[in-house]
Design an enzyme around this catalytic site. Structure first.
Site, PDB file in Angstrom:
ATOM      1  N   LYS A  13       0.677  -1.462  -0.127  1.00  8.61           N
ATOM      2  CA  LYS A  13       0.096   0.265  -0.236  1.00  8.61           C
ATOM      3  C   LYS A  13       0.815   1.002   0.478  1.00  8.61           C
ATOM      4  CE  LYS A  13      -2.267  -1.179   2.991  1.00  8.61           C
ATOM      5  NZ  LYS A  13      -1.285  -2.495   4.316  1.00  8.61           N
ATOM      6  N   ARG A  87      -9.888   0.923   8.300  1.00 12.66           N
ATOM      7  CA  ARG A  87      -9.567  -0.276   8.966  1.00 12.66           C
ATOM      8  C   ARG A  87     -10.993  -1.120   9.886  1.00 12.66           C
ATOM      9  NH1 ARG A  87      -3.248   0.564   8.807  1.00 12.66           N
ATOM     10  NH2 ARG A  87      -2.236  -1.295   9.027  1.00 12.66           N
ATOM     11  N   ARG A 126      12.121  -5.058   5.180  1.00  9.49           N
ATOM     12  CA  ARG A 126      13.022  -4.453   5.469  1.00  9.49           C
ATOM     13  C   ARG A 126      13.148  -3.721   6.171  1.00  9.49           C
ATOM     14  NH1 ARG A 126       6.063  -2.322   5.141  1.00  9.49           N
ATOM     15  NH2 ARG A 126       6.309  -2.358   7.094  1.00  9.49           N
ATOM     16  N   ARG A 160      11.228  -0.222  11.348  1.00 12.88           N
ATOM     17  CA  ARG A 160      10.218  -0.307  12.411  1.00 12.88           C
ATOM     18  C   ARG A 160       9.974  -1.438  13.647  1.00 12.88           C
ATOM     19  NH1 ARG A 160       5.069   0.589   8.565  1.00 12.88           N
ATOM     20  NH2 ARG A 160       4.483  -0.393  10.316  1.00 12.88           N
ATOM     21  N   ARG A 171      -0.633  -7.871  13.134  1.00 14.83           N
ATOM     22  CA  ARG A 171      -0.573  -7.446  12.289  1.00 14.83           C
ATOM     23  C   ARG A 171      -2.051  -8.086  11.707  1.00 14.83           C
ATOM     24  NH1 ARG A 171       4.721  -4.378  11.459  1.00 14.83           N
ATOM     25  NH2 ARG A 171       3.628  -3.312   9.631  1.00 14.83           N
TER      26      ARG A 171
HETATM   27  P1  AP5 Z   1       5.134  -1.222   1.637  1.00 12.19           P
HETATM   28  O1  AP5 Z   1       4.102  -0.623   0.758  1.00 12.19           O
HETATM   29  O2  AP5 Z   1       5.569  -0.758   2.918  1.00 12.19           O
HETATM   30  O3  AP5 Z   1       3.454  -1.870   2.404  1.00 12.19           O
HETATM   31  P2  AP5 Z   1       2.228  -1.777   3.468  1.00 12.19           P
HETATM   32  O4  AP5 Z   1       1.075  -2.257   2.538  1.00 12.19           O
HETATM   33  O5  AP5 Z   1       2.492  -0.484   3.033  1.00 12.19           O
HETATM   34  O6  AP5 Z   1       2.855  -2.883   4.577  1.00 12.19           O
HETATM   35  P3  AP5 Z   1       3.107  -1.500   6.395  1.00 12.19           P
HETATM   36  O7  AP5 Z   1       3.185  -2.646   6.626  1.00 12.19           O
HETATM   37  O8  AP5 Z   1       2.764   0.028   6.361  1.00 12.19           O
HETATM   38  O9  AP5 Z   1       1.542  -1.611   6.473  1.00 12.19           O
HETATM   39  P4  AP5 Z   1       0.571  -2.006   7.713  1.00 12.19           P
HETATM   40  O10 AP5 Z   1      -0.693  -1.790   7.081  1.00 12.19           O
HETATM   41  O11 AP5 Z   1       1.008  -2.940   8.232  1.00 12.19           O
HETATM   42  O12 AP5 Z   1       1.762  -0.933   8.672  1.00 12.19           O
HETATM   43  P5  AP5 Z   1       0.949   0.827   8.870  1.00 12.19           P
HETATM   44  O13 AP5 Z   1       1.685   1.641   8.987  1.00 12.19           O
HETATM   45  O14 AP5 Z   1      -0.179   1.055   8.133  1.00 12.19           O
HETATM   46  O15 AP5 Z   1       5.932  -2.660   0.833  1.00 12.19           O
HETATM   47  C1  AP5 Z   1       6.034  -3.514   2.314  1.00 12.19           C
HETATM   48  C2  AP5 Z   1       7.606  -3.939   1.438  1.00 12.19           C
HETATM   49  O16 AP5 Z   1       7.278  -5.149   0.738  1.00 12.19           O
HETATM   50  C3  AP5 Z   1       8.615  -3.226   1.279  1.00 12.19           C
HETATM   51  O17 AP5 Z   1      10.016  -3.604   1.625  1.00 12.19           O
HETATM   52  C4  AP5 Z   1       8.516  -3.077  -0.137  1.00 12.19           C
HETATM   53  O18 AP5 Z   1       9.336  -2.695  -0.906  1.00 12.19           O
HETATM   54  C5  AP5 Z   1       8.198  -4.203  -0.623  1.00 12.19           C
HETATM   55  N1  AP5 Z   1       7.219  -4.530  -1.372  1.00 12.19           N
HETATM   56  C6  AP5 Z   1       6.015  -4.092  -1.858  1.00 12.19           C
HETATM   57  N2  AP5 Z   1       5.592  -3.841  -3.095  1.00 12.19           N
HETATM   58  C7  AP5 Z   1       5.952  -4.803  -3.468  1.00 12.19           C
HETATM   59  C8  AP5 Z   1       5.981  -6.379  -4.658  1.00 12.19           C
HETATM   60  N3  AP5 Z   1       5.173  -5.781  -5.231  1.00 12.19           N
HETATM   61  N4  AP5 Z   1       7.524  -7.067  -4.978  1.00 12.19           N
HETATM   62  C9  AP5 Z   1       7.846  -7.200  -3.708  1.00 12.19           C
HETATM   63  N5  AP5 Z   1       8.276  -6.459  -2.370  1.00 12.19           N
HETATM   64  C10 AP5 Z   1       6.950  -5.329  -2.785  1.00 12.19           C
HETATM   65  O19 AP5 Z   1       0.052   0.385  10.608  1.00 12.19           O
HETATM   66  C11 AP5 Z   1       0.915   0.242  11.457  1.00 12.19           C
HETATM   67  C12 AP5 Z   1       0.013   0.358  13.072  1.00 12.19           C
HETATM   68  O20 AP5 Z   1      -0.294   1.244  13.061  1.00 12.19           O
HETATM   69  C13 AP5 Z   1      -0.858  -0.990  12.486  1.00 12.19           C
HETATM   70  O21 AP5 Z   1      -0.562  -2.262  13.384  1.00 12.19           O
HETATM   71  C14 AP5 Z   1      -1.741  -0.334  13.617  1.00 12.19           C
HETATM   72  O22 AP5 Z   1      -1.489  -0.374  14.761  1.00 12.19           O
HETATM   73  C15 AP5 Z   1      -1.300   1.583  13.503  1.00 12.19           C
HETATM   74  N6  AP5 Z   1      -2.455   2.119  12.367  1.00 12.19           N
HETATM   75  C16 AP5 Z   1      -2.193   2.488  11.026  1.00 12.19           C
HETATM   76  N7  AP5 Z   1      -4.106   2.637  10.625  1.00 12.19           N
HETATM   77  C17 AP5 Z   1      -4.333   2.574  11.620  1.00 12.19           C
HETATM   78  C18 AP5 Z   1      -5.953   2.603  11.411  1.00 12.19           C
HETATM   79  N8  AP5 Z   1      -6.466   2.874  10.287  1.00 12.19           N
HETATM   80  N9  AP5 Z   1      -6.721   1.777  12.585  1.00 12.19           N
HETATM   81  C19 AP5 Z   1      -5.703   1.651  13.688  1.00 12.19           C
HETATM   82  N10 AP5 Z   1      -4.612   1.334  13.786  1.00 12.19           N
HETATM   83  C20 AP5 Z   1      -4.133   2.067  12.546  1.00 12.19           C
END
Ligand code: AP5
Length: 216
Positions: A13, A87, A126, A160, A171
Protein backbone atom coordinates in the site's frame (compact mmCIF):
# COMPACT_ATOMS: atom_id res chain seq x y z
CA UNK A 1 -10.32 11.24 -7.61
CA UNK A 2 -10.27 9.64 -4.14
CA UNK A 3 -9.16 6.04 -3.69
CA UNK A 4 -8.57 3.54 -0.89
CA UNK A 5 -5.66 1.07 -1.05
CA UNK A 6 -6.71 -1.97 0.96
CA UNK A 7 -4.58 -4.98 1.83
CA UNK A 8 -2.81 -6.70 4.72
CA UNK A 9 0.50 -5.49 6.21
CA UNK A 10 3.24 -5.54 3.60
CA UNK A 11 0.84 -5.78 0.65
CA UNK A 12 2.49 -2.74 -0.93
CA UNK A 13 0.00 0.00 0.00
CA UNK A 14 2.71 2.48 1.02
CA UNK A 15 4.87 1.68 -2.01
CA UNK A 16 2.02 2.27 -4.46
CA UNK A 17 0.62 5.31 -2.62
CA UNK A 18 4.01 7.04 -2.69
CA UNK A 19 4.29 6.32 -6.42
CA UNK A 20 0.80 7.69 -7.15
CA UNK A 21 1.64 10.81 -5.14
CA UNK A 22 4.82 11.30 -7.18
CA UNK A 23 3.31 10.56 -10.60
CA UNK A 24 -0.20 12.01 -10.29
CA UNK A 25 0.12 14.68 -7.60
CA UNK A 26 -2.49 12.93 -5.47
CA UNK A 27 -2.02 13.17 -1.70
CA UNK A 28 -1.05 10.07 0.29
CA UNK A 29 -2.92 9.90 3.59
CA UNK A 30 -1.31 7.10 5.60
CA UNK A 31 -2.64 6.65 9.12
CA UNK A 32 0.41 4.48 9.93
CA UNK A 33 2.73 7.38 9.02
CA UNK A 34 0.56 9.87 10.96
CA UNK A 35 0.66 7.66 14.05
CA UNK A 36 4.45 7.16 13.75
CA UNK A 37 4.86 10.97 13.51
CA UNK A 38 2.70 11.39 16.62
CA UNK A 39 4.73 8.86 18.61
CA UNK A 40 8.04 10.38 17.48
CA UNK A 41 6.87 13.82 18.62
CA UNK A 42 6.11 12.48 22.11
CA UNK A 43 2.66 14.14 22.00
CA UNK A 44 -0.09 12.84 24.33
CA UNK A 45 -1.62 10.92 21.41
CA UNK A 46 1.81 9.54 20.52
CA UNK A 47 2.36 8.19 24.04
CA UNK A 48 -1.09 6.62 24.02
CA UNK A 49 -0.63 4.77 20.71
CA UNK A 50 2.95 3.54 21.17
CA UNK A 51 2.13 0.35 23.10
CA UNK A 52 -0.82 -0.49 20.84
CA UNK A 53 1.26 -0.16 17.68
CA UNK A 54 4.13 -2.19 19.13
CA UNK A 55 1.69 -5.02 19.90
CA UNK A 56 0.33 -5.04 16.34
CA UNK A 57 -3.24 -4.29 17.42
CA UNK A 58 -5.35 -1.46 16.01
CA UNK A 59 -5.36 2.03 17.49
CA UNK A 60 -8.83 3.35 18.47
CA UNK A 61 -11.20 4.44 15.71
CA UNK A 62 -11.62 7.86 17.34
CA UNK A 63 -7.89 8.67 17.19
CA UNK A 64 -7.29 7.63 13.58
CA UNK A 65 -10.50 9.22 12.33
CA UNK A 66 -9.52 12.52 13.98
CA UNK A 67 -6.07 12.33 12.35
CA UNK A 68 -7.56 11.71 8.88
CA UNK A 69 -10.10 14.51 9.36
CA UNK A 70 -7.29 16.97 10.12
CA UNK A 71 -5.37 16.05 6.94
CA UNK A 72 -8.19 15.55 4.47
CA UNK A 73 -8.50 19.19 3.53
CA UNK A 74 -4.85 19.24 2.42
CA UNK A 75 -5.76 16.86 -0.39
CA UNK A 76 -8.17 19.42 -1.87
CA UNK A 77 -8.92 18.85 -5.56
CA UNK A 78 -5.76 16.80 -6.10
CA UNK A 79 -7.45 13.72 -4.72
CA UNK A 80 -6.57 11.51 -1.77
CA UNK A 81 -5.03 8.05 -1.54
CA UNK A 82 -6.17 6.47 1.71
CA UNK A 83 -3.33 4.15 2.75
CA UNK A 84 -4.10 1.96 5.78
CA UNK A 85 -7.45 3.65 6.41
CA UNK A 86 -10.22 2.63 6.89
CA UNK A 87 -9.44 -0.54 8.82
CA UNK A 88 -12.77 -1.16 10.57
CA UNK A 89 -16.44 -0.78 9.69
CA UNK A 90 -16.68 2.24 12.03
CA UNK A 91 -13.76 3.90 10.20
CA UNK A 92 -15.38 3.16 6.81
CA UNK A 93 -18.58 4.86 7.92
CA UNK A 94 -16.65 7.78 9.43
CA UNK A 95 -14.80 8.25 6.13
CA UNK A 96 -18.10 8.42 4.24
CA UNK A 97 -19.22 11.20 6.58
CA UNK A 98 -15.95 13.13 6.27
CA UNK A 99 -16.15 12.96 2.47
CA UNK A 100 -19.86 13.86 2.36
CA UNK A 101 -19.22 16.94 4.54
CA UNK A 102 -16.76 18.09 1.86
CA UNK A 103 -19.07 17.10 -1.02
CA UNK A 104 -16.59 14.53 -2.21
CA UNK A 105 -16.94 10.86 -3.01
CA UNK A 106 -14.96 7.66 -3.32
CA UNK A 107 -13.96 6.46 -6.78
CA UNK A 108 -12.25 3.11 -6.16
CA UNK A 109 -11.26 0.71 -3.40
CA UNK A 110 -8.22 -1.15 -4.72
CA UNK A 111 -7.67 -4.47 -3.00
CA UNK A 112 -4.11 -5.80 -3.15
CA UNK A 113 -4.37 -9.60 -3.23
CA UNK A 114 -1.37 -11.29 -1.58
CA UNK A 115 0.05 -14.42 0.05
CA UNK A 116 0.57 -14.03 3.82
CA UNK A 117 3.79 -16.05 4.17
CA UNK A 118 5.45 -13.95 1.48
CA UNK A 119 4.32 -10.83 3.34
CA UNK A 120 6.09 -11.90 6.53
CA UNK A 121 9.33 -12.22 4.52
CA UNK A 122 8.76 -8.80 2.91
CA UNK A 123 8.13 -7.05 6.22
CA UNK A 124 10.66 -8.72 8.53
CA UNK A 125 13.48 -7.94 6.05
CA UNK A 126 12.68 -4.33 5.32
CA UNK A 127 14.58 -1.26 6.53
CA UNK A 128 14.84 2.38 5.45
CA UNK A 129 17.44 5.14 5.30
CA UNK A 130 17.19 7.09 8.56
CA UNK A 131 17.83 10.33 6.68
CA UNK A 132 15.80 10.26 3.44
CA UNK A 133 13.48 7.28 4.01
CA UNK A 134 14.62 5.33 0.91
CA UNK A 135 13.36 1.73 1.27
CA UNK A 136 15.62 -1.37 1.37
CA UNK A 137 15.29 -5.08 2.10
CA UNK A 138 17.74 -7.65 3.55
CA UNK A 139 17.21 -10.06 0.63
CA UNK A 140 15.27 -8.19 -2.06
CA UNK A 141 17.00 -4.81 -2.20
CA UNK A 142 20.30 -4.09 -0.45
CA UNK A 143 22.12 -0.75 -0.93
CA UNK A 144 24.52 -0.86 -3.91
CA UNK A 145 27.42 -0.09 -1.55
CA UNK A 146 26.97 -2.02 1.71
CA UNK A 147 25.98 0.32 4.56
CA UNK A 148 25.57 3.44 2.37
CA UNK A 149 22.21 4.81 1.18
CA UNK A 150 21.98 4.80 -2.64
CA UNK A 151 19.97 8.04 -2.61
CA UNK A 152 21.59 10.36 -0.04
CA UNK A 153 24.85 8.64 0.97
CA UNK A 154 24.02 8.47 4.67
CA UNK A 155 25.13 5.38 6.61
CA UNK A 156 22.30 5.34 9.16
CA UNK A 157 19.38 2.97 8.63
CA UNK A 158 16.35 2.12 10.74
CA UNK A 159 13.73 -0.60 11.17
CA UNK A 160 10.17 -0.25 12.42
CA UNK A 161 9.71 -1.64 15.96
CA UNK A 162 6.58 -3.49 14.80
CA UNK A 163 8.38 -5.27 11.93
CA UNK A 164 9.18 -8.48 13.84
CA UNK A 165 7.55 -11.82 13.05
CA UNK A 166 5.36 -12.05 16.15
CA UNK A 167 3.90 -8.55 15.73
CA UNK A 168 3.44 -9.07 12.00
CA UNK A 169 1.34 -12.18 12.72
CA UNK A 170 -0.85 -10.11 15.10
CA UNK A 171 -1.18 -7.38 12.44
CA UNK A 172 -2.27 -10.03 9.90
CA UNK A 173 -4.83 -11.43 12.35
CA UNK A 174 -6.19 -7.92 12.96
CA UNK A 175 -6.52 -7.48 9.19
CA UNK A 176 -8.45 -10.74 8.79
CA UNK A 177 -10.73 -10.07 11.77
CA UNK A 178 -11.49 -6.36 11.39
CA UNK A 179 -10.41 -5.00 7.99
CA UNK A 180 -11.20 -7.70 5.39
CA UNK A 181 -14.85 -7.78 6.59
CA UNK A 182 -15.37 -4.19 5.38
CA UNK A 183 -14.89 -5.24 1.72
CA UNK A 184 -18.59 -6.16 1.19
CA UNK A 185 -19.52 -2.61 2.30
CA UNK A 186 -17.68 -1.32 -0.77
CA UNK A 187 -18.46 -4.30 -3.04
CA UNK A 188 -22.18 -3.60 -2.81
CA UNK A 189 -21.46 -0.10 -4.11
CA UNK A 190 -19.43 -1.48 -7.03
CA UNK A 191 -16.23 0.26 -5.90
CA UNK A 192 -13.83 -2.67 -5.39
CA UNK A 193 -11.14 -3.51 -7.96
CA UNK A 194 -8.70 -6.39 -7.35
CA UNK A 195 -5.00 -6.18 -8.17
CA UNK A 196 -2.35 -8.93 -7.98
CA UNK A 197 -0.14 -7.66 -5.14
CA UNK A 198 2.30 -10.57 -5.61
CA UNK A 199 3.43 -9.25 -8.98
CA UNK A 200 6.53 -7.04 -9.30
CA UNK A 201 6.13 -3.45 -8.07
CA UNK A 202 6.05 -2.13 -11.67
CA UNK A 203 3.34 -4.62 -12.68
CA UNK A 204 1.20 -3.74 -9.64
CA UNK A 205 1.63 -0.09 -10.62
CA UNK A 206 0.58 -0.86 -14.20
CA UNK A 207 -2.58 -2.63 -13.01
CA UNK A 208 -3.51 0.28 -10.74
CA UNK A 209 -2.88 2.83 -13.49
CA UNK A 210 -5.13 0.85 -15.85
CA UNK A 211 -7.95 1.09 -13.30
CA UNK A 212 -7.49 4.80 -12.64
CA UNK A 213 -7.10 5.69 -16.33
CA UNK A 214 -9.51 3.28 -17.89
CA UNK A 215 -12.24 3.19 -15.29
CA UNK A 216 -12.08 -0.63 -15.30
P1 AP5 B 1 4.86 -1.52 1.84
O1 AP5 B 1 4.57 -0.72 0.62
O2 AP5 B 1 5.55 -0.85 2.99
O3 AP5 B 1 3.55 -2.27 2.33
P2 AP5 B 1 2.34 -1.72 3.21
O4 AP5 B 1 1.13 -2.46 2.70
O5 AP5 B 1 2.30 -0.23 3.20
O6 AP5 B 1 2.81 -2.31 4.59
P3 AP5 B 1 2.82 -1.70 6.06
O7 AP5 B 1 3.58 -2.66 6.90
O8 AP5 B 1 3.27 -0.29 6.07
O9 AP5 B 1 1.29 -1.81 6.35
P4 AP5 B 1 0.60 -1.87 7.69
O10 AP5 B 1 -0.80 -1.78 7.19
O11 AP5 B 1 0.88 -3.02 8.58
O12 AP5 B 1 1.25 -0.67 8.48
P5 AP5 B 1 0.73 0.79 8.84
O13 AP5 B 1 1.91 1.66 8.86
O14 AP5 B 1 -0.45 1.16 8.01
O15 AP5 B 1 5.72 -2.80 1.37
C1 AP5 B 1 6.28 -3.73 2.30
C2 AP5 B 1 7.64 -4.23 1.81
O16 AP5 B 1 7.47 -4.97 0.60
C3 AP5 B 1 8.63 -3.12 1.46
O17 AP5 B 1 9.93 -3.58 1.78
C4 AP5 B 1 8.46 -2.94 -0.06
O18 AP5 B 1 9.63 -2.43 -0.66
C5 AP5 B 1 8.15 -4.35 -0.49
N1 AP5 B 1 7.24 -4.43 -1.63
C6 AP5 B 1 6.13 -3.67 -1.86
N2 AP5 B 1 5.51 -4.07 -2.99
C7 AP5 B 1 6.22 -5.14 -3.45
C8 AP5 B 1 6.07 -6.02 -4.59
N3 AP5 B 1 5.05 -5.88 -5.46
N4 AP5 B 1 6.99 -7.01 -4.75
C9 AP5 B 1 8.03 -7.17 -3.87
N5 AP5 B 1 8.23 -6.35 -2.79
C10 AP5 B 1 7.34 -5.37 -2.59
O19 AP5 B 1 0.19 0.57 10.34
C11 AP5 B 1 1.06 0.28 11.43
C12 AP5 B 1 0.26 0.23 12.73
O20 AP5 B 1 -0.40 1.50 12.96
C13 AP5 B 1 -0.90 -0.79 12.73
O21 AP5 B 1 -0.46 -2.09 13.10
C14 AP5 B 1 -1.85 -0.15 13.78
O22 AP5 B 1 -1.40 -0.40 15.09
C15 AP5 B 1 -1.71 1.34 13.51
N6 AP5 B 1 -2.70 1.83 12.52
C16 AP5 B 1 -2.41 2.37 11.29
N7 AP5 B 1 -3.55 2.74 10.66
C17 AP5 B 1 -4.57 2.42 11.51
C18 AP5 B 1 -6.00 2.54 11.42
N8 AP5 B 1 -6.60 3.05 10.33
N9 AP5 B 1 -6.74 2.10 12.48
C19 AP5 B 1 -6.16 1.61 13.59
N10 AP5 B 1 -4.81 1.46 13.75
C20 AP5 B 1 -4.02 1.86 12.71
Amino acid sequence: MNIILLGPPGAGKGTQAARLQATRGMIQLSTGDMLREARASGSPIGLKVKAVMDSGELVSDAIVTALIGERLDAAGDKGAIFDGFPRTQAQAEALDLLLAERRRGLDYVIELMVDEDELVRRIVGRFTCANCGAPYHDELKRPRVEGVCDVCGTSEFKRRPDDNEQTVRTRMAEYRAKTAPILPYYEQRGLVRKVDGMAAVEEVARQIDAILDGGK
